[in-house]
Write a protein that holds these residues in place. Structure first.
Motif, PDB file in Angstrom:
ATOM      1  N   ASP A  44      17.586 -57.909 -16.760  1.00  0.00           N
ATOM      2  CA  ASP A  44      17.531 -58.010 -15.300  1.00  0.00           C
ATOM      3  C   ASP A  44      17.597 -59.484 -14.915  1.00  0.00           C
ATOM      4  N   LEU A  45      18.658 -59.867 -14.194  1.00  0.00           N
ATOM      5  CA  LEU A  45      18.823 -61.245 -13.753  1.00  0.00           C
ATOM      6  C   LEU A  45      18.393 -61.443 -12.311  1.00  0.00           C
ATOM      7  N   GLN A  46      17.980 -60.388 -11.640  1.00  0.00           N
ATOM      8  CA  GLN A  46      17.558 -60.495 -10.252  1.00  0.00           C
ATOM      9  C   GLN A  46      16.043 -60.580 -10.114  1.00  0.00           C
ATOM     10  N   VAL A  47      15.320 -59.796 -10.907  1.00  0.00           N
ATOM     11  CA  VAL A  47      13.861 -59.874 -10.955  1.00  0.00           C
ATOM     12  C   VAL A  47      13.490 -59.929 -12.435  1.00  0.00           C
ATOM     13  N   ALA A  48      13.313 -61.131 -12.937  1.00  0.00           N
ATOM     14  CA  ALA A  48      13.091 -61.332 -14.378  1.00  0.00           C
ATOM     15  C   ALA A  48      11.909 -60.506 -14.867  1.00  0.00           C
ATOM     16  N   ALA A  49      12.128 -59.696 -15.898  1.00  0.00           N
ATOM     17  CA  ALA A  49      11.105 -58.759 -16.357  1.00  0.00           C
ATOM     18  C   ALA A  49       9.865 -59.463 -16.894  1.00  0.00           C
ATOM     19  N   GLY A  50      10.057 -60.461 -17.765  1.00  0.00           N
ATOM     20  CA  GLY A  50       8.926 -61.080 -18.441  1.00  0.00           C
ATOM     21  C   GLY A  50       7.824 -61.562 -17.515  1.00  0.00           C
ATOM     22  N   PRO A  51       8.109 -62.546 -16.651  1.00  0.00           N
ATOM     23  CA  PRO A  51       7.037 -63.084 -15.803  1.00  0.00           C
ATOM     24  C   PRO A  51       6.527 -62.100 -14.759  1.00  0.00           C
ATOM     25  N   ASN A  52       7.398 -61.267 -14.237  1.00  0.00           N
ATOM     26  CA  ASN A  52       6.950 -60.330 -13.206  1.00  0.00           C
ATOM     27  C   ASN A  52       6.076 -59.221 -13.782  1.00  0.00           C
ATOM     28  N   LEU A  53       6.443 -58.687 -14.939  1.00  0.00           N
ATOM     29  CA  LEU A  53       5.616 -57.651 -15.556  1.00  0.00           C
ATOM     30  C   LEU A  53       4.252 -58.202 -15.956  1.00  0.00           C
ATOM     31  N   ALA A  54       4.236 -59.420 -16.475  1.00  0.00           N
ATOM     32  CA  ALA A  54       2.962 -60.049 -16.836  1.00  0.00           C
ATOM     33  C   ALA A  54       2.076 -60.207 -15.607  1.00  0.00           C
ATOM     34  N   ALA A  55       2.689 -60.575 -14.472  1.00  0.00           N
ATOM     35  CA  ALA A  55       1.916 -60.746 -13.242  1.00  0.00           C
ATOM     36  C   ALA A  55       1.377 -59.414 -12.725  1.00  0.00           C
ATOM     37  N   PRO A  58       1.837 -62.217  -3.805  1.00  0.00           N
ATOM     38  CA  PRO A  58       1.201 -61.003  -4.333  1.00  0.00           C
ATOM     39  C   PRO A  58      -0.170 -61.246  -4.961  1.00  0.00           C
ATOM     40  N   GLU A  59      -0.539 -62.492  -5.174  1.00  0.00           N
ATOM     41  CA  GLU A  59      -1.779 -62.772  -5.912  1.00  0.00           C
ATOM     42  C   GLU A  59      -3.012 -62.114  -5.301  1.00  0.00           C
ATOM     43  N   PRO A  60      -3.240 -62.189  -3.993  1.00  0.00           N
ATOM     44  CA  PRO A  60      -4.428 -61.514  -3.441  1.00  0.00           C
ATOM     45  C   PRO A  60      -4.260 -60.007  -3.291  1.00  0.00           C
ATOM     46  N   PRO A  90       9.030 -57.240  -7.747  1.00  0.00           N
ATOM     47  CA  PRO A  90       8.541 -58.615  -7.854  1.00  0.00           C
ATOM     48  C   PRO A  90       7.026 -58.680  -7.801  1.00  0.00           C
ATOM     49  N   ALA A  91       6.445 -59.542  -8.630  1.00  0.00           N
ATOM     50  CA  ALA A  91       5.005 -59.801  -8.593  1.00  0.00           C
ATOM     51  C   ALA A  91       4.731 -61.300  -8.649  1.00  0.00           C
ATOM     52  N   LEU A  92       5.788 -62.103  -8.429  1.00  0.00           N
ATOM     53  CA  LEU A  92       5.657 -63.550  -8.320  1.00  0.00           C
ATOM     54  C   LEU A  92       5.754 -63.942  -6.852  1.00  0.00           C
ATOM     55  N   ARG A  93       5.323 -65.141  -6.536  1.00  0.00           N
ATOM     56  CA  ARG A  93       5.477 -65.651  -5.174  1.00  0.00           C
ATOM     57  C   ARG A  93       6.959 -65.657  -4.788  1.00  0.00           C
TER      58      ARG A  93
END
Length: 470
Positions: free
Chosen positions: A398-409, A379-381, A292-295
């Motif tokens: 992946d339905l548990q940690v969505a690849a698109g938004p997390n990889l972008a982050a 994770p932002e800071p 995960p790389a999202l809040r």
């Protein structure tokens, strides 16, 4: 496994219903040896379960659990407590509790299945033949001896926590020294192989990487298997100190290149890797597998929504669930006092029709230290402070940690700190376990014979090879 603990470990999407109550009768303990079968209702799907119980000469019971629909057989039951007509079975993988009462004729156990902060009713009925053999499960990628490398069971200390962690190290042939990798499991109590539904993905990954010239250390989570420590108070911060102890132990070995010891984390293990990479003595490189790389709140809402949609929930139900989840998560974050937070969450749950006892149980599960830390994760800071090379991978299904938004982050955040050595890659057709999948739903994990897609193994191995040669 796997952020599996975020919503019912190992994919049992439990509905919020049912609660056991009442006092145990003062009666002799029932004889439970035999096979017991029942079915959980999850997201409109029945999940058959079979419990095999055996009484030992000292009177204790031991047992295993099968989930045939998910091709999971022989899951160990860690402890079984029988008092009068009451029976409590505790599992560590998945992290679940089955608590119930035995009928007067000894043919039925009326129970609840409790997992990941949720519960569901489960009635087990005694079957005619005890000790029936489970069908063989095909896992063609399972490594088989003889191996072209050395494997050794080891222990190492986390001195700051006063515990010892047990694991397995695999060492390539030759004199070395070799680059090395620590494997860090996902959420929930996990063994060193990250065992799930008969799959042992970390054993497959360790075998592959050791054959490519890496020393690999994988270990039982604290309080699991042969590792000491307390699971009840565990948070990701504890996981960071365990991973740091593993890194430090590897760096001291003469067959390891001390400057080339990195970390591969799966799901919550990648979150732990991110935290470790921002502290003193960071890993030389970091690989995030479905990390995960999202809040935390954003990640949880997205996860629940994706799983619900894939399970066929109607749009209006998805919208209602999203609103309720957001209310619950924000209530917990804004109310540090557990008693007050539980009272408010209980009120929200009873307003949608849940009985008070069940609502209180849910509220307690949602306000543990582990869950609070997850919801507050930001994770932002952290991402801009990562200075080591990073590979972030995610499966398109992946339905548990969505690849698109997390990889972008991952990519945006690491680059924001001036580190250009970050690769974020979505792997088509793979689920949260990096299996080639049809739906990505968690109930598919055990039915798939593939443990870890060879294409994903190759991406990891090739990236590592390039970076240790620098």
């Amino acid at each position: 496994m796997l952020l599996s603990r975020l919503l019912a470990c190992l994919g049992l999407l439990l509905l919020l219903s049912g609660h056991l109550s009442g006092r145990a009768a003062a009666a002799p303990a029932p004889h439970l040896t035999g096979d017991w079968q029942g079915s959980l209702s999850a997201a409109g799907t029945d999940i058959p379960l079979v419990v095999h119980l055996q009484q030992q000469p000292d009177g204790r019971y031991t047992g295993t659990l099968d989930s045939p629909k998910q091709q999971a057989y022989g899951l160990p039951i860690a402890s079984i407590t029988v008092r009068a007509d009451s029976v409590v079975m505790r599992l560590t993988a998945p992290a679940a509790v089955l608590a119930g009462r035995v009928s007067t004729d000894g043919q039925q156990i009326s129970a609840t299945w409790q997992q990941g902060g949720r519960s569901a009713p489960l009635t087990l009925r005694r079957q005619g033949t005890a000790g029936s053999a489970a069908p063989a499960v095909r896992r063609p990628q399972e490594p088989k001896a003889p191996f072209p490398y050395r494997a050794e069971d080891v222990t190492f200390a986390n001195a700051g926590s006063g515990i010892r962690l047990a694991g397995t190290i695999t060492v390539p042939p030759g004199n070395g020294p070799f680059p090395a990798v620590v494997l860090v499991t996902g959420s929930g109590p996990q063994d060193r192989d990250e065992t799930i539904f008969g799959h042992r993905p970390f054993r497959v990954l360790a075998d592959y990487l050791t054959r490519r010239g890496f020393v690999v250390l994988r270990y039982d989570d604290r309080g699991v298997g042969q590792s000491t420590g307390d699971r009840a108070s565990y948070t990701a911060a504890d996981g960071v100190t365990d991973a740091q102890a593993a890194l430090a132990w590897l760096r001291q070995r003469p067959d390891v290149q001390a400057g080339k010891v990195g970390l591969i984390g799966h799901s919550e293990g990648a979150l732990i890797g991110l935290l470790a990479a921002t502290q003193a003595n960071p890993p030389a490189f970091l690989v995030s597998l479905a990390g995960p790389a999202l809040r935390g709140v954003e990640m949880m809402v997205r996860q629940n929504e994706d799983l619900g949609r894939a399970a066929g929930l109607p749009a209006e139900q998805l919208a209602a669930n999203k609103t309720l989840n957001q209310q619950i998560y924000l209530t917990i974050l804004q109310t540090p006092d557990n008693q007050q937070a539980q009272a408010q969450v209980t009120k929200l749950l009873t307003e949608i029709g849940m009985n008070a006892a069940q609502a209180r149980q849910q509220a307690a599960g949602l306000t543990t230290a582990w869950y609070r830390q997850l919801l507050a994760f930001n994770p932002e800071p952290l991402l801009p402070r990562v200075k080591c090379p990073v590979l972030a991978l995610g499966g398109s299904k992946d339905l548990q940690v969505a690849a698109g938004p997390n990889l972008a982050a991952w990519e945006k955040g690491v680059r924001a700190g001036g580190n250009p050595d970050v690769t974020a890659q979505e792997l088509p057709g793979l689920n949260h376990l990096f299996q080639t999948a049809a739906t990505g739903l968690t109930d598919e994990y055990g039915r798939l014979e593939e443990t870890f897609a060879p294409s994903a193994l190759a991406v990891i191995g090739d990236w590592l090879a390039r970076h240790v040669k620098k």
